[in-house]
Write a protein that holds these residues in place. Structure first.
Motif, PDB file in Angstrom:
ATOM      1  N   VAL A  75       7.267  -5.749  28.647  1.00 51.46           N
ATOM      2  CA  VAL A  75       5.983  -6.436  28.484  1.00 51.46           C
ATOM      3  C   VAL A  75       5.960  -7.847  29.065  1.00 51.46           C
ATOM      4  N   LEU A  76       7.093  -8.563  29.041  1.00 51.88           N
ATOM      5  CA  LEU A  76       7.123  -9.966  29.464  1.00 51.88           C
ATOM      6  C   LEU A  76       6.914 -10.093  30.972  1.00 51.88           C
ATOM      7  N   ARG A  77       6.156 -11.131  31.370  1.00 51.64           N
ATOM      8  CA  ARG A  77       5.901 -11.412  32.779  1.00 51.64           C
ATOM      9  C   ARG A  77       6.266 -12.871  33.095  1.00 51.64           C
ATOM     10  N   ALA A  78       6.502 -13.149  34.375  1.00 53.15           N
ATOM     11  CA  ALA A  78       6.928 -14.493  34.795  1.00 53.15           C
ATOM     12  C   ALA A  78       5.879 -15.563  34.493  1.00 53.15           C
ATOM     13  N   LYS A  79       4.626 -15.203  34.396  1.00 56.47           N
ATOM     14  CA  LYS A  79       3.552 -16.171  34.140  1.00 56.47           C
ATOM     15  C   LYS A  79       3.408 -16.535  32.668  1.00 56.47           C
ATOM     16  N   ASP A  80       4.134 -15.843  31.792  1.00 55.78           N
ATOM     17  CA  ASP A  80       3.992 -16.020  30.350  1.00 55.78           C
ATOM     18  C   ASP A  80       4.778 -17.220  29.830  1.00 55.78           C
ATOM     19  N   SER A  81       4.628 -17.470  28.527  1.00 59.27           N
ATOM     20  CA  SER A  81       5.424 -18.464  27.800  1.00 59.27           C
ATOM     21  C   SER A  81       6.168 -17.757  26.675  1.00 59.27           C
ATOM     22  N   PHE A  82       7.272 -18.371  26.214  1.00 63.84           N
ATOM     23  CA  PHE A  82       8.074 -17.787  25.138  1.00 63.84           C
ATOM     24  C   PHE A  82       8.510 -18.898  24.200  1.00 63.84           C
ATOM     25  N   LEU A  83       8.093 -18.792  22.937  1.00 60.47           N
ATOM     26  CA  LEU A  83       8.480 -19.750  21.905  1.00 60.47           C
ATOM     27  C   LEU A  83       9.503 -19.082  21.010  1.00 60.47           C
ATOM     28  N   ASP A  84      10.739 -19.552  21.074  1.00 55.43           N
ATOM     29  CA  ASP A  84      11.866 -18.966  20.353  1.00 55.43           C
ATOM     30  C   ASP A  84      12.072 -19.778  19.077  1.00 55.43           C
ATOM     31  N   ALA A 194      -2.145 -14.979  31.266  1.00 57.84           N
ATOM     32  CA  ALA A 194      -0.801 -15.249  30.745  1.00 57.84           C
ATOM     33  C   ALA A 194      -0.819 -15.158  29.218  1.00 57.84           C
ATOM     34  N   LEU A 195       0.271 -14.643  28.661  1.00 57.69           N
ATOM     35  CA  LEU A 195       0.417 -14.525  27.213  1.00 57.69           C
ATOM     36  C   LEU A 195       1.448 -15.528  26.706  1.00 57.69           C
ATOM     37  N   ILE A 196       1.362 -15.813  25.421  1.00 59.32           N
ATOM     38  CA  ILE A 196       2.361 -16.636  24.749  1.00 59.32           C
ATOM     39  C   ILE A 196       3.082 -15.744  23.746  1.00 59.32           C
ATOM     40  N   PHE A 197       4.356 -15.476  24.010  1.00 58.72           N
ATOM     41  CA  PHE A 197       5.181 -14.696  23.103  1.00 58.72           C
ATOM     42  C   PHE A 197       5.811 -15.653  22.101  1.00 58.72           C
ATOM     43  N   VAL A 198       5.707 -15.327  20.827  1.00 53.96           N
ATOM     44  CA  VAL A 198       6.264 -16.166  19.769  1.00 53.96           C
ATOM     45  C   VAL A 198       7.250 -15.326  18.977  1.00 53.96           C
ATOM     46  N   LYS A 199       8.532 -15.696  19.011  1.00 50.85           N
ATOM     47  CA  LYS A 199       9.536 -15.019  18.203  1.00 50.85           C
ATOM     48  C   LYS A 199       9.786 -15.873  16.966  1.00 50.85           C
ATOM     49  N   LEU A 200       9.421 -15.330  15.817  1.00 55.69           N
ATOM     50  CA  LEU A 200       9.570 -16.049  14.551  1.00 55.69           C
ATOM     51  C   LEU A 200      10.773 -15.509  13.794  1.00 55.69           C
ATOM     52  N   ASP A 201      11.854 -16.254  13.811  1.00 56.77           N
ATOM     53  CA  ASP A 201      13.041 -15.906  13.023  1.00 56.77           C
ATOM     54  C   ASP A 201      13.241 -17.038  12.018  1.00 56.77           C
ATOM     55  N   HIS A 218      -6.582 -16.583  18.662  1.00 56.54           N
ATOM     56  CA  HIS A 218      -5.248 -16.375  19.223  1.00 56.54           C
ATOM     57  C   HIS A 218      -5.045 -14.993  19.852  1.00 56.54           C
ATOM     58  N   GLY A 219      -6.020 -14.569  20.613  1.00 53.24           N
ATOM     59  CA  GLY A 219      -5.896 -13.282  21.291  1.00 53.24           C
ATOM     60  C   GLY A 219      -4.817 -13.247  22.349  1.00 53.24           C
ATOM     61  N   ASP A 220      -4.342 -14.427  22.771  1.00 51.98           N
ATOM     62  CA  ASP A 220      -3.307 -14.495  23.812  1.00 51.98           C
ATOM     63  C   ASP A 220      -1.896 -14.518  23.238  1.00 51.98           C
ATOM     64  N   LEU A 221      -1.757 -14.380  21.916  1.00 48.01           N
ATOM     65  CA  LEU A 221      -0.434 -14.424  21.287  1.00 48.01           C
ATOM     66  C   LEU A 221       0.120 -13.025  21.044  1.00 48.01           C
ATOM     67  N   ALA A 222       1.406 -12.853  21.350  1.00 52.76           N
ATOM     68  CA  ALA A 222       2.169 -11.677  20.933  1.00 52.76           C
ATOM     69  C   ALA A 222       3.241 -12.201  19.994  1.00 52.76           C
ATOM     70  N   LEU A 223       3.060 -11.968  18.706  1.00 54.33           N
ATOM     71  CA  LEU A 223       3.916 -12.557  17.679  1.00 54.33           C
ATOM     72  C   LEU A 223       4.960 -11.550  17.222  1.00 54.33           C
ATOM     73  N   LEU A 224       6.215 -11.925  17.357  1.00 56.81           N
ATOM     74  CA  LEU A 224       7.337 -11.080  16.959  1.00 56.81           C
ATOM     75  C   LEU A 224       7.970 -11.681  15.712  1.00 56.81           C
ATOM     76  N   TYR A 225       8.012 -10.889  14.654  1.00 52.52           N
ATOM     77  CA  TYR A 225       8.539 -11.391  13.387  1.00 52.52           C
ATOM     78  C   TYR A 225       9.386 -10.305  12.744  1.00 52.52           C
ATOM     79  N   GLU A 226      10.167 -10.687  11.735  1.00 53.47           N
ATOM     80  CA  GLU A 226      11.034  -9.729  11.051  1.00 53.47           C
ATOM     81  C   GLU A 226      10.448  -9.317   9.707  1.00 53.47           C
ATOM     82  N   ASP A 227      10.528  -8.037   9.424  1.00 52.63           N
ATOM     83  CA  ASP A 227      10.239  -7.498   8.099  1.00 52.63           C
ATOM     84  C   ASP A 227      11.570  -6.925   7.617  1.00 52.63           C
TER      85      ASP A 227
END
Length: 301
Positions: A75-84, A194-201, A218-227
């Motif tokens: 899913v990730l593309r070079a134009k995106d952002s990633f917040l770790d 461009a999307l903003i991927f957010v990994k929430l750990d 926040h339609g441009d966010l792909a939020l990754l979180y842990e359950d």
């Protein structure tokens, strides 16, 4: 050779010597207390030779978070952002920076001082290909809060008093609000789609952070979180209540929608109580949902 040695000690001790076997193997060839691993997609990941957590994954399991690896690869593309957010030693920031070549658009946020020092070593080892930020992700920026990190296991850390590890030491850290991090990335955006991927750990803080997010904005966010597998009061239930769509990321690369109607399905999918399972949150009809539909060939609503 290292993997064979660690595996042999694991077999000889019936699994009880896994961590010890990994550290003994690493110390045999490590330099200055460090061991370097070359990542499959490029980049170097440095860990201490006494780091049982990471060495177990790297020497014996030979992989880390297959579910997330599959997802980002597709899913990730070079134009995106990633917040770790809760970056630990920066493995995902290193991996993602091989796709996103602007260091400003890959941000590794880590609160623990000892862990952050190791994160910065990995930042240097990878030509400063991402940005590091010594902060705790909170509801707003600029607060001074307590942070509890395990002395023996840097992977165990939290801002939540009730979840603090038994061997933790308290330190005071400054927060950064997720909304502020997102706003900065929107300024840096180089493409309309461009999307903003957010990994929430961020153990125990997921509900508080999601409470700051209005899906309408926040339609441009792909939020990754842990359950977490041990938690039956699913974080995902709260995320759904906030109005986000959610999906379960499987180790084989497949993805399964979780809705309020089939929330019971999540209990069946979380088969390991010791593990955190990666979930995806997105806004129905938003840009992230559109990207996912193109990649997976079905509508994300």
């Amino acid at each position: 050779m290292l993997r064979v040695s660690a595996g042999a000690l694991k077999a000889l001790t019936s699994g009880r010597g896994v961590g010890l076997g990994c550290t003994l193997a690493a110390r045999s060839i490590g330099k200055d207390g460090q061991l370097d691993f070359r990542l499959r997609g490029g980049g170097v990941f440095m860990v201490r030779t006494d780091d049982r957590y990471w060495l177990t994954y790297l020497l014996l399991l030979k992989n880390y978070e297959n579910d997330l690896d599959h997802f980002l690869t597709r899913v990730l593309r070079a134009k995106d952002s990633f917040l770790d957010c809760g970056a630990n030693l920066g493995l995902w920031s290193i991996a993602v920076s091989r796709v996103i070549d602007d260091a400003r658009r890959v941000v590794a946020v880590e609160a623990g001082s000892r862990t952050f020092a190791q994160l910065e070593r990995n930042w240097e080892a990878n030509d400063r290909s991402f940005t590091t930020l010594h902060r705790a992700v909170g509801e707003i920026s600029g607060e001074r809060v307590s942070f509890f990190a395990s002395v023996g296991d840097h992977a165990s850390a939290t801002m939540v008093q009730g979840l603090r590890p038994e061997d933790s030491k308290e330190e005071i850290v400054t927060t950064v609000g997720l909304l502020d991090l997102v706003a900065e990335q929107r300024i840096l955006r180089t493409a309309d789609d461009a999307l903003i991927f957010v990994k929430l750990d961020i153990e125990g803080m997921e509900r508080k952070i999601f409470a700051t997010l209005d899906p309408a904005d926040h339609g441009d966010l792909a939020l990754l979180y842990e359950d977490h597998g041990s938690e039956q009061n699913h974080v995902t239930a709260f995320v759904l209540e906030r109005g986000f769509g959610t999906a379960f990321l499987a180790d084989d690369g497949s993805i399964e929608f979780i809705t309020g109607e089939n929330l019971h399905r999540l209990s069946a999918l979380k088969t390991d109580s010791s593990r955190g399972y990666n979930m995806l949150a997105f806004v129905s009809g938003g840009a992230a949902a559109g990207r996912l539909a193109n990649v997976y060939g079905r509508t994300f609503v």
